[in-house]
Design an enzyme around this catalytic site. Structure first.
Site, PDB file in Angstrom:
ATOM      1  N   GLY A  13       0.794   7.143  -5.120  1.00 48.63           N
ATOM      2  CA  GLY A  13       0.076   7.724  -3.986  1.00 48.63           C
ATOM      3  C   GLY A  13      -0.343   6.623  -3.039  1.00 48.63           C
ATOM      4  O   GLY A  13       0.280   5.565  -2.976  1.00 48.63           O
ATOM      5  N   CYS A  14      -1.417   6.847  -2.329  1.00 55.60           N
ATOM      6  CA  CYS A  14      -1.909   5.874  -1.359  1.00 55.60           C
ATOM      7  C   CYS A  14      -2.134   4.514  -2.018  1.00 55.60           C
ATOM      8  O   CYS A  14      -2.813   4.419  -3.036  1.00 55.60           O
ATOM      9  CB  CYS A  14      -3.218   6.380  -0.756  1.00 55.60           C
ATOM     10  SG  CYS A  14      -3.999   5.189   0.331  1.00 55.60           S
TER      11      CYS A  14
END
Length: 182
Positions: A16-17
């Site tokens: 993810g981020c």
């Protein structure tokens, strides 16, 4: 400090981020360097804006340098599977797109085998109640993210996204893996 720091290994993870993933691994004993970047896409020198289009194939990742005398590849991956959802394709929470896919990008056959064994065990145990979609590939086309993305959580702990998403991941790591926290 360990004398074997010159024997570090590199492993790249997409969970993810990268702000969130970086914020956790900066707190892990034996991890000697964490750098946010992009990898495993067609573009060899992407920018954040390019990656956000979803057309580069690049993943937001963190490149970890670690001392295997202090922390094993398996321990690094056990943390990885606790701090993100490996069952959502091209998505982590509200972040959607191929740049947020779950990925393990290895730099040695040993890392590949360790990751595959752990994925097989988690699958056999139905650890997540859904299939694991984490891609397991050799590292390709790694490029560091812009300077403003480096150490983002450390420099911006009160930023909304950091407070809502990154801080809980760090807390979960510290609770679950207290023995591995710096």
């Amino acid at each position: 400090m360990s004398e074997s720091t010159h024997n570090t290994q590199t492993l790249v993870l997409g969970g993810g981020c990268f702000w969130c993933t970086e914020s956790v691994y900066k707190n892990v004993k034996g991890v000697t360097d964490v750098e946010s970047g992009y990898s495993n896409g067609q573009e060899t020198a992407p920018t954040y804006e390019m990656v956000c289009t979803g057309r580069t194939g690049c993943n937001e990742v963190v490149k970890l340098e670690y001392d295997p005398a202090q922390i094993s590849t398996r321990e690094i991956l056990e943390i990885f599977f606790v701090i993100h959802d490996p069952t959502t394709l091209n998505r982590q929470g509200n972040d959607t797109g191929t740049q947020y896919r779950s990925g393990i990008y290895f730099t040695s056959p040993e890392q590949q085998q360790t990751a595959q064994t752990l994925i097989d065990e988690l699958t056999q145990d139905d650890a997540f109640g859904a299939p694991i979609v984490t891609e397991l590939l050799p590292l390709a086309n790694y490029f560091p993210a812009e300077e403003y993305h480096q150490d983002f959580f450390e420099r911006n702990p009160n930023q909304g996204y950091c407070m809502a998403v990154a801080a809980p991941k760090v807390a979960k790591f510290r609770k679950t893996f207290a023995r591995l926290a710096k």
